[in-house]
Scaffold this motif. Structure first.
Motif, PDB file in Angstrom:
ATOM      1  N   THR A  30     -16.310 -26.275   2.547  1.00 47.59           N
ATOM      2  CA  THR A  30     -16.225 -26.226   1.127  1.00 47.59           C
ATOM      3  C   THR A  30     -17.519 -25.421   0.832  1.00 47.59           C
ATOM      4  O   THR A  30     -18.746 -25.478   1.230  1.00 47.59           O
ATOM      5  N   SER A  32     -19.675 -23.917  -2.769  1.00 45.88           N
ATOM      6  CA  SER A  32     -19.872 -24.100  -4.304  1.00 45.88           C
ATOM      7  C   SER A  32     -21.386 -24.124  -4.634  1.00 45.88           C
ATOM      8  O   SER A  32     -22.196 -24.015  -3.701  1.00 45.88           O
ATOM      9  N   TYR A  41     -18.556 -28.758  -8.991  1.00 45.90           N
ATOM     10  CA  TYR A  41     -17.268 -27.812  -9.109  1.00 45.90           C
ATOM     11  C   TYR A  41     -16.921 -27.396 -10.420  1.00 45.90           C
ATOM     12  O   TYR A  41     -17.118 -28.228 -11.460  1.00 45.90           O
TER      13      TYR A  41
END
Length: 180
Positions: A30, A32, A41
């Motif tokens: 992931t 971000s 997010y």
């Protein structure tokens, strides 16, 4: 779907439904924005949402996902390492829990961490731990050249990880592929 915590949780639940806990390994990458409280997010028109280390650990526990390789590319992502570590868990983060990582810009294809680990080190036929250490060294060199405060990527590889990692590494390509 948008990268919302609800969508993330739904995807993880579905993966858990089809995973064979004795045979399969969850590989979660992931990337971000990060904050000292977790990963942030964009939740489309709803604004922003966050997933904390405790929440992710609870989700993995609730779904019985113990065998896992978690790669978290975000500022402050080291906050995920202690709660996600375990005997069958490999966790790699882009930065220490009190540090920013670098390279996150709209015009960049990769962050420093993504480029060093995913785009370069993991393209070579080498064990995971060697790849992670090579990426950490490359990031440190880039940060030194740029006179940046070191991001100090973190890692934790559980004592039982080799039982599932070694057979996977045995199947990796024998020739490196070029970075993109």
């Amino acid at each position: 779907p948008m990268g919302s915590p609800a969508n993330f949780e739904a995807a993880l639940a579905r993966i858990a439904e089809v995973m064979d806990e004795q045979e399969d390994v969850l590989v979660l990458y992931t990337t971000s924005h990060g904050a000292p409280f977790g990963v942030v997010y964009n939740d489309g028109n709803e604004g922003f949402g966050a997933i904390s280390p405790r929440r992710l650990a609870a989700l993995l526990r609730a779904h019985g996902i113990e065998r896992r390789l978690l790669i978290i590319s975000a500022c402050y992502s080291g906050v995920f390492v202690p709660p996600l570590s375990g005997p069958q868990s490999a966790v790699v983060s882009a930065a220490a829990s009190d540090r920013s990582s670098f390279g996150c810009a709209a015009e960049n294809d990769w962050t420093f961490f993504g480029d060093a680990l995913v785009n370069r080190a993991l393209r070579k036929p080498q064990p995971l731990e060697t790849a992670v250490n090579a990426a950490i060294a490359e990031i440190a060199a880039w940060e030194t050249r740029g006179r940046l405060k070191p991001s100090l990527p973190q890692q934790s590889i559980g004592v039982e990880v080799q039982a599932w990692l070694k057979p996977l590494e045995a199947r990796m390509p024998k020739v490196a592929t070029p970075p993109v």
